[in-house]
Design a protein around this motif. Structure first.
Motif, short mmCIF file in Angstrom:
data_model
loop_
_atom_site.label_atom_id
_atom_site.label_comp_id
_atom_site.label_asym_id
_atom_site.label_seq_id
_atom_site.Cartn_x
_atom_site.Cartn_y
_atom_site.Cartn_z
N ASP A 174 21.66 -14.77 -34.03
CA ASP A 174 20.61 -14.74 -33.00
C ASP A 174 21.22 -14.60 -31.60
O ASP A 174 20.68 -13.88 -30.75
CB ASP A 174 19.76 -16.00 -33.07
N ILE A 175 22.32 -15.29 -31.36
CA ILE A 175 22.96 -15.19 -30.05
C ILE A 175 23.48 -13.78 -29.82
O ILE A 175 23.42 -13.25 -28.71
CB ILE A 175 24.10 -16.23 -29.93
N ASP A 218 10.45 -34.83 -32.72
CA ASP A 218 11.38 -34.60 -33.82
C ASP A 218 12.82 -34.63 -33.30
O ASP A 218 13.11 -34.22 -32.18
CB ASP A 218 11.07 -33.25 -34.48
N SER A 219 13.71 -35.09 -34.14
CA SER A 219 15.11 -35.24 -33.74
C SER A 219 15.73 -33.91 -33.30
O SER A 219 16.47 -33.85 -32.31
CB SER A 219 15.92 -35.85 -34.89
N GLU A 220 15.44 -32.83 -34.02
CA GLU A 220 16.01 -31.53 -33.66
C GLU A 220 15.44 -31.03 -32.33
O GLU A 220 16.19 -30.43 -31.52
CB GLU A 220 15.70 -30.52 -34.77
N MET A 221 14.16 -31.27 -32.07
CA MET A 221 13.57 -30.86 -30.79
C MET A 221 14.20 -31.63 -29.63
O MET A 221 14.52 -31.05 -28.57
CB MET A 221 12.06 -31.09 -30.82
N ARG A 222 14.40 -32.92 -29.83
CA ARG A 222 15.03 -33.73 -28.78
C ARG A 222 16.46 -33.26 -28.51
O ARG A 222 16.92 -33.25 -27.36
CB ARG A 222 15.02 -35.21 -29.17
N LYS A 223 17.16 -32.84 -29.56
CA LYS A 223 18.53 -32.38 -29.38
C LYS A 223 18.58 -31.08 -28.57
O LYS A 223 19.43 -30.92 -27.69
CB LYS A 223 19.18 -32.18 -30.75
N ILE A 224 17.66 -30.15 -28.85
CA ILE A 224 17.63 -28.88 -28.13
C ILE A 224 17.31 -29.11 -26.65
O ILE A 224 17.97 -28.55 -25.76
CB ILE A 224 16.61 -27.92 -28.77
N ILE A 225 16.32 -29.93 -26.38
CA ILE A 225 15.95 -30.20 -24.99
C ILE A 225 17.07 -30.91 -24.25
O ILE A 225 17.40 -30.56 -23.10
CB ILE A 225 14.64 -31.03 -24.95
N SER A 226 17.68 -31.88 -24.90
CA SER A 226 18.76 -32.64 -24.24
C SER A 226 19.96 -31.75 -23.95
O SER A 226 20.53 -31.80 -22.84
CB SER A 226 19.16 -33.83 -25.12
N LYS A 227 20.38 -30.93 -24.91
CA LYS A 227 21.53 -30.06 -24.69
C LYS A 227 21.24 -29.03 -23.60
O LYS A 227 22.12 -28.72 -22.77
CB LYS A 227 21.91 -29.35 -25.99
N THR A 228 20.01 -28.51 -23.58
CA THR A 228 19.66 -27.52 -22.56
C THR A 228 19.71 -28.14 -21.17
O THR A 228 20.26 -27.55 -20.22
CB THR A 228 18.27 -26.94 -22.83
N GLY A 235 28.76 -28.05 -25.91
CA GLY A 235 28.75 -27.16 -27.07
C GLY A 235 27.97 -25.88 -26.79
O GLY A 235 27.40 -25.67 -25.72
N PRO A 236 27.90 -24.97 -27.78
CA PRO A 236 27.19 -23.69 -27.62
C PRO A 236 25.68 -23.89 -27.64
O PRO A 236 25.18 -24.96 -28.00
CB PRO A 236 27.65 -22.88 -28.82
N PRO A 237 24.92 -22.88 -27.26
CA PRO A 237 23.45 -22.98 -27.34
C PRO A 237 23.00 -23.26 -28.76
O PRO A 237 23.62 -22.81 -29.74
CB PRO A 237 22.98 -21.60 -26.87
N PRO A 238 21.90 -24.02 -28.93
CA PRO A 238 21.42 -24.39 -30.27
C PRO A 238 20.75 -23.21 -30.97
O PRO A 238 19.53 -23.16 -31.13
CB PRO A 238 20.43 -25.51 -29.98
N ALA A 239 21.56 -22.26 -31.42
CA ALA A 239 21.06 -21.08 -32.15
C ALA A 239 22.19 -20.55 -33.01
O ALA A 239 23.37 -20.85 -32.79
CB ALA A 239 20.56 -20.01 -31.19
N LEU A 294 21.40 -16.82 -21.05
CA LEU A 294 21.50 -16.98 -22.50
C LEU A 294 20.84 -18.27 -22.96
O LEU A 294 20.08 -18.28 -23.95
CB LEU A 294 22.97 -16.96 -22.92
N TRP A 295 21.08 -19.37 -22.25
CA TRP A 295 20.46 -20.64 -22.62
C TRP A 295 18.95 -20.57 -22.44
O TRP A 295 18.20 -21.18 -23.22
CB TRP A 295 21.03 -21.77 -21.77
N LYS A 296 18.49 -19.83 -21.46
CA LYS A 296 17.05 -19.68 -21.25
C LYS A 296 16.39 -18.99 -22.44
O LYS A 296 15.33 -19.44 -22.92
CB LYS A 296 16.79 -18.88 -19.97
N LYS A 297 16.99 -17.91 -22.93
CA LYS A 297 16.40 -17.18 -24.04
C LYS A 297 16.39 -18.01 -25.31
O LYS A 297 15.43 -17.97 -26.10
CB LYS A 297 17.15 -15.88 -24.26
N VAL A 298 17.45 -18.77 -25.54
CA VAL A 298 17.49 -19.64 -26.71
C VAL A 298 16.43 -20.73 -26.61
O VAL A 298 15.73 -21.03 -27.60
CB VAL A 298 18.89 -20.26 -26.86
#
Length: 475
Positions: free
Chosen positions: A396-397, A315-325, A388-392, A408-412
């Motif tokens: 939640d942050i 999914d596009s949103e999943m790919r975005k979270i993994i890529s940004k992390t 950019g900021p963590p995807p949350a 912080l990025w790990k928990k998100v």
């Protein structure tokens, strides 16, 4: 040609008369036959300073012939080793001969015997010329500046079955079928930076088993090669639930071991320790806006996201979270990041960054940060403002308590992709039963020792059963 004119006909074994030797003013009064030198040498001539009487040819019988068959002068007849002249600086360049100018030997007055020339003079045998050429090249090499040979070491680690072996074989241009890595495997590669230059060497270590063999990391990383060591972390993009756990364990153990070596080097070799620390500080330029916000890894680090062809179907949103992390993690450690897959173009991109670490090739300045495409980000070209900021959400942050940005990025990330409890050793075959490691002599000896062990166990159990322990014995 200066000296003897090629059109002059010289007679073997007879007086040639007076011939001018050119500008030097010398004169040739006569010729004497020269004995053949070597198996294929012909008869030559010796120019003498004084008139000589006709002599008998060594192959003739009886009286000498007053008029031998005339023979035109050529380089094969008048060899420079035998030609003698006085008052002439050079005999010039003979027809079809080497274009060199050498001083001829001078015989004793009135003698027709040729004198030996110094080594390397014209007319030497082929072996003499070859020796002179080798000595000349050796002297030239000694005068040239010494070229330093590049020798580095690299450790590939990451997810089990993540494609580490395939990447190494592609980098070394080897057409081999990849095999599962059992524990810690080694190979090497060589490259020449330019023509006729010594080849640089890079040692490739591959850690198998994912995170199950962490204690083997200390084998390839030593105090002798730490200054020229690099780490390649291969993460399987198709398994996001295992991604952070694998990355965290491997990098923590590696960093702890490297810091331990640095502590020892500060006492034993402080110059090398200072050089390594200075290199760590120069991971980013001092004018970079994130210079004070990152924590560079103690050795050069490359993060490769493998199996992009499967990851691209997410999914596009999943790919975005993994890529940004992964962008944040690589930038935080001062590492390079590249996504690769089965296609030749993606493998070539990873090949470029590996060659930069292994053989010092120029680092590519291209950049790809679009999450819908394979990422390609060399170290130092990204920034926190672009990531950019963590995807949350902000709420939640705010609820997450973290001491560092990395935490912080790990928990998100783990909120979206909960870590999966897995064992890297599950499904691992016994190498003794694997056919690819079969060796007849070793297998026969192993079976024999196994039988001896079973026989010993049976005898030992019988002896224990037959023993009678009395109540009055002290155990």
């Amino acid at each position: 040609m200066r000296g003897i004119s090629p059109s002059c006909r010289l007679r073997k074994g007879s007086v040639a008369g007076e011939h001018s030797l050119g500008e030097g003013g010398g004169k040739v009064f006569g010729l004497c036959p020269r004995k053949p030198m070597g198996r294929r040498s012909g008869w030559g001539y010796v120019l003498c300073e004084e008139p000589v009487a006709p002599v008998r040819h060594p192959l003739q019988r009886g009286r000498p012939s007053p008029r031998p068959r005339p023979r035109r002068w050529s380089w094969g007849n008048l060899r420079s080793k035998s030609v003698v002249s006085r008052g002439v600086g050079s005999l010039g360049t003979p027809r079809n001969g080497p274009k060199t100018s050498r001083a001829p030997a001078v015989p004793a007055p009135g003698s027709c015997r040729p004198q030996r020339l110094p080594p390397g003079a014209a007319g030497d045998t082929l072996w003499d010329l070859a020796i002179a050429e080798v000595e000349k090249r050796g002297n030239t090499d000694d005068d040239e500046e010494h070229v330093e040979v590049w020798e580095k070491s690299m450790l590939f680690m990451g997810n089990k079955n993540g494609g580490k072996t395939t990447i190494i074989l592609r980098c070394l241009e080897r057409e081999e079928t990849p095999k599962p890595t059992l524990a810690l495997e080694y190979t090497f590669g060589r490259r020449a930076r330019r023509h006729n230059a010594p080849k640089d060497i890079t040692h490739f270590w591959e850690l198998g088993g994912g995170t199950s063999l962490l204690e083997l990391i200390q084998i390839p990383i030593t105090s002798n090669n730490l200054n020229s060591f690099a780490v390649v972390l291969v993460l399987d993009l198709s398994k996001p639930n295992e991604l952070w756990t694998t990355m965290e364990k491997l990098l923590q153990v590696t960093r702890h071991h490297v810091n331990k070596i640095l502590t020892k080097l500060e006492k034993t070799n402080p110059e090398v320790a200072t050089e390594i620390k200075q290199r760590i500080q120069n991971t980013l330029q001092k004018d970079h806006p994130d210079y004070e916000l990152i924590d560079p890894f103690p050795v050069p680090l490359l993060i490769i996201g493998s199996k992009y062809d499967i990851f691209h179907e997410f999914d596009s949103e999943m790919r975005k979270i993994i890529s940004k992390t992964l962008r944040f993690v690589s930038h935080y450690y001062g590492a390079s990041l590249v996504f690769t897959g089965k296609s030749e173009a993606l493998l070539l991109k990873a090949h470029v960054l590996i060659n930069h670490l292994a053989f010092g090739y120029d680092k590519s300045k291209s950049l790809s940060v679009d999450h819908s495409k394979p990422l390609f980000i060399p170290a130092g070209l990204d920034s926190l403002s672009q990531i950019g900021p963590p995807p949350a959400s902000d709420s939640d942050i705010g609820k997450m308590r973290a001491k560092t940005p990395l935490e912080l990025w790990k928990k998100v990330f783990e909120k979206v992709f909960p870590p999966k409890v897995f064992c890297d050793l599950q499904g691992t075959k016994d190498p003794a039963q694997d056919s690819q490691y079969a060796e007849y002599e070793v297998d026969v000896m192993r079976a024999q020792k196994k039988q001896e062990l079973e026989h010993y166990k049976r005898n030992a159990s019988k002896s224990w059963k037959e023993m009678d322990f009395g109540s009055d014995e002290v155990l």
